[in-house]
Structures are given as C-alpha cells and as structure tokens.
Scaffold this motif. Structure first.
Motif, mmCIF file in Angstrom:
data_model
loop_
_atom_site.group_PDB
_atom_site.id
_atom_site.type_symbol
_atom_site.label_atom_id
_atom_site.label_comp_id
_atom_site.label_asym_id
_atom_site.label_seq_id
_atom_site.Cartn_x
_atom_site.Cartn_y
_atom_site.Cartn_z
ATOM 1 N N PHE A 170 -8.145 40.373 -69.115
ATOM 2 C CA PHE A 170 -9.118 39.488 -70.153
ATOM 3 C C PHE A 170 -10.378 39.193 -69.829
ATOM 4 C CE2 PHE A 170 -10.489 35.772 -72.382
ATOM 5 C CZ PHE A 170 -10.383 36.003 -73.696
ATOM 6 N N LEU A 171 -11.437 39.699 -70.530
ATOM 7 C CA LEU A 171 -12.915 39.767 -70.213
ATOM 8 C C LEU A 171 -13.303 40.083 -68.731
ATOM 9 C CD1 LEU A 171 -13.811 36.067 -71.175
ATOM 10 C CD2 LEU A 171 -14.441 38.140 -72.221
ATOM 11 N N SER A 172 -12.415 41.149 -68.304
ATOM 12 C CA SER A 172 -12.696 41.913 -66.954
ATOM 13 C C SER A 172 -12.956 43.480 -67.214
ATOM 14 C CB SER A 172 -11.426 41.709 -65.974
ATOM 15 O OG SER A 172 -10.584 42.383 -66.653
ATOM 16 N N GLN A 173 -12.928 43.825 -68.576
ATOM 17 C CA GLN A 173 -13.117 45.228 -68.956
ATOM 18 C C GLN A 173 -14.689 45.635 -68.585
ATOM 19 O OE1 GLN A 173 -10.346 46.481 -69.520
ATOM 20 N NE2 GLN A 173 -9.188 44.714 -70.369
ATOM 21 N N SER A 174 -14.636 46.739 -67.966
ATOM 22 C CA SER A 174 -16.131 47.032 -67.654
ATOM 23 C C SER A 174 -16.104 48.538 -68.287
ATOM 24 C CB SER A 174 -16.235 47.563 -66.282
ATOM 25 O OG SER A 174 -15.080 48.037 -65.524
ATOM 26 N N GLY A 175 -17.237 48.935 -68.713
ATOM 27 C CA GLY A 175 -17.638 50.322 -69.131
ATOM 28 C C GLY A 175 -18.986 50.753 -68.590
ATOM 29 N N LEU A 176 -19.396 51.644 -69.511
ATOM 30 C CA LEU A 176 -20.900 51.950 -69.314
ATOM 31 C C LEU A 176 -21.730 51.493 -70.271
ATOM 32 C CD1 LEU A 176 -19.549 55.865 -68.939
ATOM 33 C CD2 LEU A 176 -20.169 54.260 -67.051
ATOM 34 N N ASP A 177 -22.980 51.401 -69.833
ATOM 35 C CA ASP A 177 -24.092 51.008 -70.407
ATOM 36 C C ASP A 177 -24.605 52.113 -71.319
ATOM 37 O OD1 ASP A 177 -23.975 48.499 -69.715
ATOM 38 O OD2 ASP A 177 -25.593 48.685 -67.802
ATOM 39 N N LEU A 178 -25.512 52.158 -72.221
ATOM 40 C CA LEU A 178 -25.718 53.206 -73.090
ATOM 41 C C LEU A 178 -26.451 54.295 -72.367
ATOM 42 C CD1 LEU A 178 -26.212 54.475 -75.954
ATOM 43 C CD2 LEU A 178 -28.176 53.165 -76.347
ATOM 44 N N ASP A 179 -27.457 53.753 -71.491
ATOM 45 C CA ASP A 179 -28.399 54.701 -70.512
ATOM 46 C C ASP A 179 -27.271 55.251 -69.653
ATOM 47 O OD1 ASP A 179 -27.975 52.322 -69.158
ATOM 48 O OD2 ASP A 179 -29.597 52.570 -67.924
ATOM 49 N N GLU A 180 -26.275 54.882 -69.215
ATOM 50 C CA GLU A 180 -25.379 55.384 -68.231
ATOM 51 C C GLU A 180 -24.545 56.350 -68.890
ATOM 52 O OE1 GLU A 180 -24.239 51.853 -64.914
ATOM 53 O OE2 GLU A 180 -23.318 51.790 -67.063
ATOM 54 N N GLU A 181 -24.249 56.124 -70.144
ATOM 55 C CA GLU A 181 -23.527 56.997 -70.881
ATOM 56 C C GLU A 181 -24.356 58.198 -71.173
ATOM 57 O OE1 GLU A 181 -21.201 57.488 -75.257
ATOM 58 O OE2 GLU A 181 -21.229 55.372 -74.286
ATOM 59 N N ILE A 182 -25.588 58.264 -71.244
ATOM 60 C CA ILE A 182 -26.446 59.268 -71.811
ATOM 61 C C ILE A 182 -26.434 60.090 -70.432
ATOM 62 C CG2 ILE A 182 -28.700 60.000 -72.165
ATOM 63 C CD1 ILE A 182 -28.931 57.550 -73.922
ATOM 64 N N ARG A 183 -26.637 59.495 -69.289
ATOM 65 C CA ARG A 183 -26.850 60.162 -67.909
ATOM 66 C C ARG A 183 -25.508 61.040 -67.776
ATOM 67 N NH1 ARG A 183 -29.239 55.488 -66.128
ATOM 68 N NH2 ARG A 183 -27.377 55.066 -64.902
ATOM 69 N N LEU A 184 -24.362 60.558 -68.144
ATOM 70 C CA LEU A 184 -22.982 61.014 -67.864
ATOM 71 C C LEU A 184 -22.785 62.236 -68.677
ATOM 72 C CD1 LEU A 184 -20.318 60.802 -66.324
ATOM 73 C CD2 LEU A 184 -19.465 59.646 -68.518
ATOM 74 N N LEU A 185 -23.084 62.088 -70.077
ATOM 75 C CA LEU A 185 -23.134 63.227 -70.888
ATOM 76 C C LEU A 185 -23.799 64.493 -70.725
ATOM 77 C CD1 LEU A 185 -22.747 61.042 -74.392
ATOM 78 C CD2 LEU A 185 -21.106 62.336 -73.317
ATOM 79 N N LYS A 186 -24.987 63.989 -70.052
ATOM 80 C CA LYS A 186 -25.858 65.121 -69.508
ATOM 81 C C LYS A 186 -25.228 65.756 -68.443
ATOM 82 C CE LYS A 186 -30.334 63.516 -71.088
ATOM 83 N NZ LYS A 186 -31.455 62.863 -70.592
#
Length: 506
Positions: A170-186
């Motif tokens: 609960f409230l500990s879920q972590s994900g990627l920020d938008l810029d991190e997601e863009i870098r990951l997709l590249k």
C-alpha cells in the motif's frame, strides 16, 4: 517450571519413544523446469535442491541440534520439500538455523517457560516465527514426543514484531517517471548488430519485462516451447507467450498462462530462438541461456537487467524486475483497468496488491484531482463541503485545535473548530472535519499525514471486504474515499493560500 505446570502441559505424546527419521531415500520436490534435479537425497549429510538456477542446502552437521531434535527436523524438512515450493522449504531451513543458535538447540524436550521466552527472539523476524510455528504444528499433528497441542495454540497467538502486512503494497508501489520511460523505450528499440547475441538477449528480457512484467523466476523458467507463432489466412503473424506463473499455491509444476505480445516483441523472440538453436543445437530448451547454452539463473538475469536499466539512465537500488512490474501495474490502474484484471495479468493470487495500485497510486490521485479541480461543479461542491477560511496556527487558541486518531495513529495540528470551546461535537474528529463548514484548516497543518493515514485505513477496509466478498457495496470505504478527496482539496487550497500570501508579501 513448577510440577503443576508440567502436569498441565503433559500429554500422551510424552510417553512415546524418541523420534527417528525413516523417510524415503529420495524426496520428490516441486520443480519449475525439466533441466533441474527432481529429487533430494536424504541419505546425505547435506541436502541440496535447486530453484532459479541456484543451489539451496541444509547442512545437518552444522545445525548443532540435539540428536533427537535433528531427526525430527529431518522429518519436517522431508515433508516441507515435498509439499511446499523450493524457496518456502528454504525459508524453513533459515528458521531451523536460527533455532540452532538458541538455547532450545541444546536440549529436548523443551521446558515450557524456556520455549515461550525464546520465542521473543523468533518474533523479530517474521519468517523465523512462521517457520518454527509450522515445524511445531507438523510435529504435533504426528504425535511426536515433546510437542503439545496446547502449547502450539499459545505459539500460534504470538505475533511478529514491527510487521505491517500492508507496508509492502500500500502506497509503496514504484514505477517509472515519464522521462525514465522515454529513455527505457529508446533503450528497448535501439538496433543491435546481429553478432552481439548476448546483448540482444538482455535487450529482449528488458522488452519482455516492460511489456508483461514477469518476475525474474518467470524469465528463468521460460522455455523455447513456451513461444507460439500463429499465421492467419491473410498472412498476419500473431504471437503468444505461455508465461509460467510464479506463485500459485498447491501446484507441482508451474501453471502456464497465454499472454499476447506485440508483433515487434514476437519478432525479436523468434529471431533470438533461431540464433540460440544455431549456436547450441535444436535440443536447447531454455529461452534465455548463458555462453555455454545453459539456462540463465535468476541472479544472472537480475545482473543483466540491472545493467540494461543503468544504461537507460535508471538506477534504483534493489529494484529490477519488480520495478517493471510495478510500472506495468500502475500504468494499467491509471488507465482504469479493474483490479481483478490487473491481478490476472500480473499473476497475483488475490486482488489485494492490485487494489493498492487502483486505490492508492499517486498518479491516479493526481489525475482525479487535476480533472476535478478544473470542474466548476466540483469547485462549488468542495466550497460547500469545506470551510472557506484557512487560518494560521499561531492565531488559534489551543482549546480550539483539533486532535484525533486515524489508523491507530494520533494526529493533531490540522486546524481549528469554530464551535464554542466547550461544545461537544457529535461527529468523529478528523474524519468528519474535512467535510464540515466549522473546520478551519491550518495553512501549514499536517494534512498529508491525515491523507496517508486515511489511505492505509481504507486499504484495510478493502482487504476485509475482499475476504467477505462485498467490495461493491461498502459504505465505510466510500466514506473514506470521499474524505480522502476532501483532504486532497484542502491540501491544494492551503498550498494556493500560502503562495498567494507569499505573492502579497512581495
């Protein structure tokens, strides 16, 4: 222990002969893949089994238990290896290792008072307590001398210390920020030379992690046969991956569920399989292999993925496959995906973790607040629900300050009540304040603390409602959600009030 106490806890089992392990020479264990040993040789002084490409062991000579207790522990581990998943059985080994470092390892049968006293140490680590409890229950069920059902009930009532079962989800879920997601997709979409098959494999695992969010053990368990290509009559290719489930209870072999994958990912897997079979032969079964053609272990997979994430500019300690899983779950929740569907896609045994994504993700809260904040109707509603005056803490007499308890946590310094000082409010403090016209929030009040406590308590309502099978008609949960929304609006109003005050000062 007094004589009367001994008599109180005595049982017919105390007159039985000492236990001697006479189990099978080889114990069949649960395996995830066909290329790992399926049996544990119980005639050896060190029992060894494998999971995720890693060796798990119990060295009986090093445990330093009394001879009889050592025999009992062998019987329990033989049972655990056959009944439970390999990692669960190894958790019991860690519990036995802890037991061997206590005074209880030096003598047997145990004195009741000494046993209860030693359990204070077991409470410090939940896995140790759970393992010992399961061990004791197993011995009681088999009527083994020195174990008593009444004492087991007392052990069962002991709770581990410093454990919040909701803290991990609960409230500990972590994900990627938008810029991190863009870098990951590249990073995923970059072109690699055909000769760098190992780098291509790491890129493929990263792509698969982003698209399906499997755990490392699921990537380890994938076989080439789990990949399916279907060609339609109109020459379109459709790709399916039969993903092995990692945490399904009471299954001898992991269940595999079909997952549709994108055309690009399917093409990459197809090319990868061709390369692997050219290098290591058509009899190579694993999907992901090392330079010798052997199945990649969990630790090797994590190292490769961690390197891929670093190269993409994402360096989060202790988060690799779970980071990608959380990002997928949170992304699904933000798009309005139902909790049961998220649980199915991520392979959860229940919807508890999925509902944490749905009800408590910061992204969905921000989306709701931004959308509602732009709505004139919503602004009128919130103005009618909340007091229009934001006050300073220093301008309020202490008698008017509001204090209360949420989720067993004392919370004060949130605002002042406009009722006469000695007037008794018929509503529950803090819970009702944020929807009361008499509430005057402090501009620097602890409203975030209130919001966090309400969200934790709401999660408890979700879990209890899930067990009762009534998640739709849940009035307490609906009331909490309304209050959480009101607290969020108050936080925004206080922020705007502070900014306006700073602008006026300038």
């Amino acid at each position: 222990m007094t004589k009367s106490a001994d008599q109180e806890h005595a049982s017919p089992s105390s007159y039985l002969p000492a236990y001697v392990f006479e189990g099978p020479a080889q114990v069949a264990i649960r395996t995830r893949t066909n290329d790992q040993p399926r049996y544990v040789d119980t005639r050896l002084s060190v029992w060894t089994w494998y999971d995720g490409g890693l060796a798990l062991r119990v060295d009986w000579a090093s445990l330093d238990l009394t001879p009889e207790l050592n025999e009992i522990a062998k019987g329990f581990m033989a049972y655990a290896l056959e009944k439970y998943a390999p990692q669960t059985a190894f958790m019991f080994v860690r519990s036995l290792v802890y037991l061997s470092n206590t005074a209880l390892a030096r003598y047997f049968p145990w004195d009741y008072q000494d046993l209860i006293a030693e359990l204070n140490g077991f409470k410090q680590v939940r896995q140790h307590l759970v393992g010992f409890r399961r061990f004791y229950r197993w011995a009681v069920d088999r009527g083994i001398k020195g174990f008593d059902s009444n004492i087991y009930l007392k052990i069962k009532d002991i709770k581990p210390e410093k454990v919040d079962p909701y803290a991990r989800i609960f409230l500990s879920q972590s994900g990627l920020d938008l810029d991190e997601e863009i870098r990951l997709l590249k990073r995923i979409e970059r072109e690699l030379p055909a000769g760098l098959w190992k780098d291509i494999q790491s890129n493929l695992m990263l792509h698969l992690g982003f698209e399906l969010g499997p755990r490392a053990i699921q990537l380890h368990s994938l076989d080439i046969a789990d990949f399916e290509l279907i060609k339609s009559a109109d020459h379109e290719n459709y790709y399916t991956l039969w993903l092995p489930m990692a945490k399904k209870v009471a299954q001898r072999r992991p269940e595999r569920r079909p997952r549709k994958i994108t055309t690009r990912l399917g093409e990459k897997i197809s090319e990868h399989i061709s390369v692997v079979q050219r290098r290591f032969g058509s009899n190579c079964k694993p999907l992901f292999v090392n330079f010798k053609g052997r199945r990649l272990s969990v630790s090797e997979i994590i190292v490769d993925l961690k390197q891929e994430l670093r190269e993409a500019g994402i360096d989060k300690p202790n988060q690799v496959t779970m980071l990608l899983r959380h990002h997928l779950g949170q992304g699904l929740a933000d798009q309005g995906t139902p909790a049961d569907m998220i649980a199915e896609l991520l392979g959860h045994n229940s919807t508890v973790a999925a509902r944490a994504y749905v009800t408590a993700t910061p992204n969905i809260a921000r989306i709701k607040e931004k959308a509602l904040g732009k709505s004139p109707s919503y602004q009128r509603i919130m103005r009618s629900l909340l007091t229009g005056e934001i006050v300073q803490r220093r301008d309020t007499v202490p008698e008017r300050s509001i204090r209360g308890v949420i989720d067993t946590q004392y919370i004060g310094d949130i605002g002042a009540c406009a009722l006469p000082v000695h007037t008794h409010c018929p509503y529950n403090p803090v819970y009702a304040c944020y929807t009361c016209k008499k509430f005057h929030p402090f501009s620097d009040g602890r409203h975030e603390q209130v919001k966090d406590a309400l969200q934790r308590e709401a999660q408890r309502f979700i879990d209890m409602a899930e067990q009762a099978g009534d998640l739709i008609h849940n009035r307490p949960l609906a009331q909490h959600q309304t209050t959480i929304l009101a607290v969020s609006a108050t936080i925004e109003r206080c922020r705007q009030h502070t900014e306006d005050a700073e602008d006026d000062a300038v």
